[in-house]
Design an enzyme around this catalytic site. Sequence first.
Site, PDB file in Angstrom:
ATOM      1  N   ASP A 278      -1.868   1.234   5.222  1.00 14.09           N
ATOM      2  CA  ASP A 278      -1.358   1.108   3.852  1.00 14.09           C
ATOM      3  C   ASP A 278      -1.852   2.155   2.873  1.00 14.09           C
ATOM      4  O   ASP A 278      -3.058   2.424   2.790  1.00 14.09           O
ATOM      5  CB  ASP A 278      -1.789  -0.244   3.251  1.00 14.09           C
TER       6      ASP A 278
ATOM      7  N   GLU B  35      -0.619  -2.351  10.636  1.00 13.69           N
ATOM      8  CA  GLU B  35      -0.193  -1.782   9.354  1.00 13.69           C
ATOM      9  C   GLU B  35      -1.232  -0.788   8.861  1.00 13.69           C
ATOM     10  O   GLU B  35      -2.444  -1.002   9.033  1.00 13.69           O
ATOM     11  CB  GLU B  35      -0.001  -2.911   8.333  1.00 13.69           C
TER      12      GLU B  35
ATOM     13  N   GLY C 218      -7.327  -7.582 -11.353  1.00 13.80           N
ATOM     14  CA  GLY C 218      -7.400  -8.873 -10.685  1.00 13.80           C
ATOM     15  C   GLY C 218      -6.404  -9.892 -11.176  1.00 13.80           C
ATOM     16  O   GLY C 218      -6.593 -11.102 -10.989  1.00 13.80           O
TER      17      GLY C 218
ATOM     18  N   GLU D  45      -1.198   1.748  -1.139  1.00 12.24           N
ATOM     19  CA  GLU D  45      -0.607   0.954  -2.208  1.00 12.24           C
ATOM     20  C   GLU D  45      -1.155   1.464  -3.536  1.00 12.24           C
ATOM     21  O   GLU D  45      -2.361   1.698  -3.671  1.00 12.24           O
ATOM     22  CB  GLU D  45      -0.925  -0.539  -2.048  1.00 12.24           C
TER      23      GLU D  45
END
Length: 287
Positions: free
Chosen positions: A97, A95, A193, A99
């Site tokens: 990414d 993968e 977070g 994001e």
Amino acid sequence: MLSQLSILAVLLLCPVWAENFYQDATVTFGDHRAQIQDGGRVLALSLDKISGSGFQSKNEYLFGRFDMQLKLVPENSAGTVTTFYLSSQGAGHDEIDFEFLGNSSGQPYTVHTNVYSQGKGNKEQQFRLWFDPTSSFHTYSIVWNSQRIIFLVDNIPIRVYNNDEALGVAFPKNQAMRVTASLWNADDWATQGGRVKTDWSMAPFTASYRNFNTNACVWSAATSTSSCGGSKTDSVNNVQTWQTQELNASERNRLRWVQQKYMIYNYCTDAKRLSQGLSPECKHSRF
């Protein structure tokens, strides 16, 4: 005969201009929340409290350059994640990414990048952007060849991940991947977070995609062949610019500018991870 084969190779390596999402993409989840618009030139994903949405390319690829223009969720997008990435299937997947982690109103987006090989990731780098990614479309690109992976924003490199197999670090090069995109809720970790949760009174959240372009080796699982060559081992024999692409001096300067001013996390400098031993590639900083 040789000239005919050369012409065929050039034709096979020409960019696949995915001008129509009807032809080039499949909605993978979300039903009506994924809407193809403007005659197939735009695909809008939305997220509500029930579900997000996503799509993937109909083709699989083994190396290439992949460009997508995105306009991200505006205003209070806290808790949401918008993605554009490459991924293989199954256990031990590969993968690459992009994001985009949402924010409270007035706060910047976080661009989260990661690389997985044989099911193992933990190669994260995160950045802020030097523009508002919600006010207009911007181009996000992944260059993936057998030597390196380059992440670009509006053609400015923000990250280079090199093939360090010689150091014992796995590199994604043997599994074909599809281009994948999604919009989903991740308020358990995405914004500060997980301290800032999704405000569902703002739903539905919407992100838009357009100008999905590929200049890549299309992989056929049925015949185990690539449009760039007969097999995985020779799929990079017909050289295109992206297949050997690396950064020139100007691009290295721009990369340093981005990393010095806008990088907010680097797995190679994470104190908790350093206590467990530095990953071998972290000791070899090169472009």
